[in-house]
Design an enzyme around this catalytic site. Structure first.
Site, PDB file in Angstrom:
ATOM      1  N   ASP A   1       0.845  -1.184   0.000  1.00 22.02           N
ATOM      2  CA  ASP A   1       0.000   0.000   0.000  1.00 22.02           C
ATOM      3  C   ASP A   1       0.886   1.241   0.000  1.00 22.02           C
ATOM      4  OD1 ASP A   1       1.072   0.217   2.533  1.00 22.02           O
ATOM      5  OD2 ASP A   1      -0.839   0.289   3.585  1.00 22.02           O
ATOM      6  N   ASP A  20       1.514   4.767   2.282  1.00 20.99           N
ATOM      7  CA  ASP A  20       1.179   5.406   3.552  1.00 20.99           C
ATOM      8  C   ASP A  20       1.669   6.850   3.556  1.00 20.99           C
ATOM      9  OD1 ASP A  20       0.507   2.773   5.108  1.00 20.99           O
ATOM     10  OD2 ASP A  20       2.497   2.400   4.258  1.00 20.99           O
ATOM     11  N   ASP A  58      -3.189   4.523   2.790  1.00 19.98           N
ATOM     12  CA  ASP A  58      -3.503   4.870   4.186  1.00 19.98           C
ATOM     13  C   ASP A  58      -3.077   6.310   4.434  1.00 19.98           C
ATOM     14  OD1 ASP A  58      -4.350   2.292   4.717  1.00 19.98           O
ATOM     15  OD2 ASP A  58      -2.443   1.657   5.607  1.00 19.98           O
TER      16      ASP A  58
END
Ligand code: CTP
Ligand code: MN
Ligand code: MN
Ligand code: MN
Length: 367
Positions: A203, A205, A293
């Protein structure tokens, strides 16, 4: 007579070990991860942690282990870990690991937990119902999938594909454009695995905040709104801040922080990515889904948030353990508290750009 050179002792704390992203002991650490994950599925936390700790120690070595004898001065390696290493050195593989890898339950739980929003509990529930594949799950008329799991299945192919650094930067540009419309004093910093220098991640961040204290409270809501308007928002799970200034840092290792945060899936256009998209062969689409995120602390907690979100998980865990046991301090993503002096040590953050490089200055203030 010249003194014997001091032996470089490997610390038991991950935060005291210099670890590069190069792993010289992958044959062992991959095996340990299989074992750790299996213990995790069976909720045997102690053993799971033991194998993750052992892997972390081996990852920090600038050399490859070629005999079990070479590990005698290393911390965190128990009988079980050494037995696995011995097997791998002798036969090139571990039979215990192979048994787990061929175990139907383990394979199924691994498959199910690879879906965004599906944890070990849900995976176990599905397994007990006799489900073994995604089509088994999706064919159940009475199965309830929450919003996160629905998105997890919908974008499974894209979000299980690694995210490249160029894609992470492209995501950063999107967030940067959105946040600067909301506040001119925005602070945006890439964190997580990419900040540690990894080339790929699962992902992206980012810590995003503003120097106008208090304005960060609704910042993520505005960013999410902007992404939605642009048609870039595929999924969003927003958690409002529950941050309490007066609270002492948490004793729990993996406790979530209390800042406003969101777990997103964004639509990333290939045209925004330098060098193009990371995607499956023969995929004709010009975009991919990416897990993102965002966390938004008040600016005076920026330093602790960056420290807490940079990872790795073992580094964070040991940093807190080191603070507690070696410094009598409590550390979490919000603050550092000195138990001896009974005071908070707060980080002031100044960020500036000079000749194209970004600098962050942390000043510690005693209160
Ligand atoms: N983290 C946290 N609180 C959360 C989520 C994450 O403190 N609610 C921290 C984790 O402890 C970790 C870091 O944020 O240190 C990044 O988490 P994650 O994205 O899961 O892992 P990465 O190290 O970035 O690895 P990957 O490339 O797989 O994303
Ligand atoms: Mn990450
Ligand atoms: Mn991760
Ligand atoms: Mn993350």
């Amino acid at each position: 007579a010249p003194k014997a050179a001091p032996v470089n002792k490997v610390s038991q704390y991950a935060c005291q070990r210099r670890t590069t992203i190069e792993n010289n002991n992958r044959i062992f650490t991959d095996a340990f991860e299989v074992l750790a994950e299996n213990y995790e599925f069976n909720e045997i936390e102690g053993r799971c942690l033991a194998f993750r700790r052992a892997a972390s120690v081996l990852k920090s070595l600038p050399w490859a282990v070629r005999s079990v004898g070479a590990t005698q001065d290393l911390p965190c390696l128990g009988e079980h870990t050494k037995a696995v290493m011995k097997e791998i050195l002798q036969y090139g593989r571990s039979f215990e690991v192979e048994k787990i890898l061929s175990d139907e339950r383990c394979q199924t739980l691994k498959l199910f937990t690879s879906v965004f929003g599906v944890g070990p509990k849900t995976a176990e529930k599905w397994y007990r119902r006799g489900l073994r594949s995604f089509s088994d799950v999706l064919a159940q008329p009475d199965i309830h999938l929450n919003r996160m799991q629905q998105s997890g299945f919908l974008h499974y192919g894209d979000i299980s594909r690694a995210v490249s650094k160029a894609e992470a930067r492209a995501v950063g540009n999107i967030i940067d454009e959105a946040v600067h419309v909301i506040t001119p004093n925005a602070i945006l910093a890439l964190t997580g695995g990419f900040r540690r220098g990894k080339d790929f991640g699962h992902d992206v961040d980012y810590v995003v905040t503003t120097t106008e204290l208090g304005k960060e409270e609704n910042l993520l809501i505005s960013i999410i709104e902007s992404l939605k308007k642009q048609g870039l928002l595929l999924f969003s799970d927003y958690q409002a801040s529950t941050f309490d200034l007066s609270k002492l840092p948490s004793h729990r290792f993996e406790a979530m922080d209390h800042f406003a945060k969101c777990f997103l899936i964004l639509r990333l256009e290939g045209s925004r990515v330098e060098g193009g998209l990371q995607r499956a062969q023969g995929d004709g689409r010009g975009w991919r889904a990416v897990r993102v995120d965002l966390v938004s602390p008040p600016a005076d907690r920026f330093a602790f948030t960056m420290l807490g979100w940079t990872g790795s998980r073992m580094f964070e865990r040991d940093l807190r353990r080191f603070a507690r046991l070696e410094r009598r301090m409590l550390l979490d993503n919000h603050a550092l508290f000195d138990k001896t002096k009974v005071l908070f040590i707060l980080g002031c953050t100044k960020i500036f750009t000079h000749k194209g490089s970004h600098y962050t200055i942390f000043t510690l203030v005693l209160r």
